[in-house]
Scaffold this active site. Sequence first.
Site, PDB file in Angstrom:
ATOM      1  N   GLY A  41      -6.936  11.149 -66.907  1.00 26.12           N
ATOM      2  CA  GLY A  41      -6.196  10.303 -65.968  1.00 26.12           C
ATOM      3  C   GLY A  41      -7.140   9.657 -64.975  1.00 26.12           C
ATOM      4  N   GLY A  44      -9.900  12.365 -59.176  1.00 19.76           N
ATOM      5  CA  GLY A  44      -9.179  12.919 -58.038  1.00 19.76           C
ATOM      6  C   GLY A  44      -8.054  13.830 -58.471  1.00 19.76           C
ATOM      7  N   TYR A 187       3.785  26.909 -49.825  1.00 20.55           N
ATOM      8  CA  TYR A 187       3.522  25.864 -48.836  1.00 20.55           C
ATOM      9  C   TYR A 187       4.116  24.526 -49.254  1.00 20.55           C
ATOM     10  CZ  TYR A 187      -0.232  23.976 -51.822  1.00 20.55           C
ATOM     11  OH  TYR A 187      -0.945  23.410 -52.866  1.00 20.55           O
ATOM     12  N   HIS A 446     -10.974  22.173 -21.952  1.00 18.95           N
ATOM     13  CA  HIS A 446      -9.714  22.156 -21.192  1.00 18.95           C
ATOM     14  C   HIS A 446      -9.375  20.732 -20.800  1.00 18.95           C
ATOM     15  CE1 HIS A 446      -6.560  23.291 -18.398  1.00 18.95           C
ATOM     16  NE2 HIS A 446      -7.114  22.448 -17.518  1.00 18.95           N
TER      17      HIS A 446
END
Length: 483
Positions: A41, A44, A187, A446
């Site tokens: 294909g 990736g 998930y 912070h």
Amino acid sequence: MVVGEVIQERELIIVGGGPGGYNAAIRAAQLGIEVTLIEKGDLGGVCLSKGCIPSKLSAHTASKLSDWKHLQQIGIEAGEPSFNLEQHHKYMGQIVSSLQKGVESLCKANKVEVINGTGSFMTGNRIGVEVGDTFEMYKYEKVIIASGASSFIPEVFKVDSERTFSAQSIYGIQEIPEHLFIYGTDYIALEAATSFNALGSNVSIVMDDAGFGFDADIEKELGRVLKKSKIKVIKNSSVDSVEEKDGQVIVHLTKGEDEKLSLEGSHLLVSAGFTPNTKEIGIDALSIETDKDGFIVINENSETSVKGVYAVGDVTIGPSLAVKAIKQGKIAAEHCAGRNSELNLRYIPAIVHTSTPIATVGLTEAGAVEEGFSVTTGQFSMSGNGYAGITGNKEGIVKVIKDAETDLLLGVHMIGHGAVEMITSGVTAMEMAARDEDLMYGFYPHPSFNEGWLEALECLSGEAIHLPPNKQQQKSAPEPVKS
């Protein structure tokens, strides 16, 4: 079909161009190996075209849609947004195409030979490759199997319906479900649940178990977040049958011991795990060891039971995660080049891009006790974090677990915005056998989400600044039972 006349010899052949395959190819090329990559294909793999990238884009889109209420709170005046699925798919296509071209370019730059065809193993270190109407035979010195896995669909869900989707097809859906039923606890199920919920779907999750497999405190906070989002969770339920009627999907299930339920929705997502893509490539010819489900057994070098044959990614035993595939691919390539590179999955992070993201690494509190540790935990609610208040993302907690005897960090569990980025600090710390004092020594910007991580660490010793004393007493798990 035209058959090649000669057997072509190659130094290293990689079967599969997903995250594991193309990372292995590029790393091997960097180390001076001549590489041939076979992919039927697009480069990736499923991760890029149907999985990781589309799912995270959907999560990102859902997050942006949810932001509009906060924008009004901070003074940005705008009407309630609407969602254009057609434009969303168009943008998704552009992102996927751009990333695929990037991988192609990297392979070309590293002089990786890419063959767009279907490979099948044969005896004698040979692999046949079908490219259109031609068939070529190659002989390799070494090979890396990176053929991935496909969604596993239990028989009960195999209905002839355009309204039933797998983990690898759901993000190609052409309409927003009115009511999406999701079967699964992984998930993928959770990400789809919160994404489609934000896009306007009613969502119900049906699960065999009583939880999603996280630390108990993360489970508790996740349950609260899902309930607040009006996502229904039906626990301890088994699906008896599925049918489609009048444009609706009807799920018949048994809840608990004997409670029978029939639930009706517009669409169904089945996320029940994966099955390895091994039969398609003829690995029987290699006589390599697999487990009972067909996943390939590998060692710490990503090498199989047959010398010179490696396997990486979802086709191997372990979690189906791109981060695993990428690391295994690099390790396999380096071992092929003569390096003594090794891999251990003990500290592999698990992340979930839900509306309130989840990230974990290491042992849960229950798991640490079970392994015999004397456990102390520290926990901080992100509702007390200044930056979380600024951004309107006050949901979530940070929990750290340490061995009370050695102070070594055993586990880090987070749910809340910033969790996915912060978990890397936990991974690094645990790989370096850090103690809580090592992590408290440094500076934490912070205001930032990172301060929640610091407060949880300080809570281990009752020193958290933004927790009242009665909420940061050292919490120690029961001593493990010793035989």
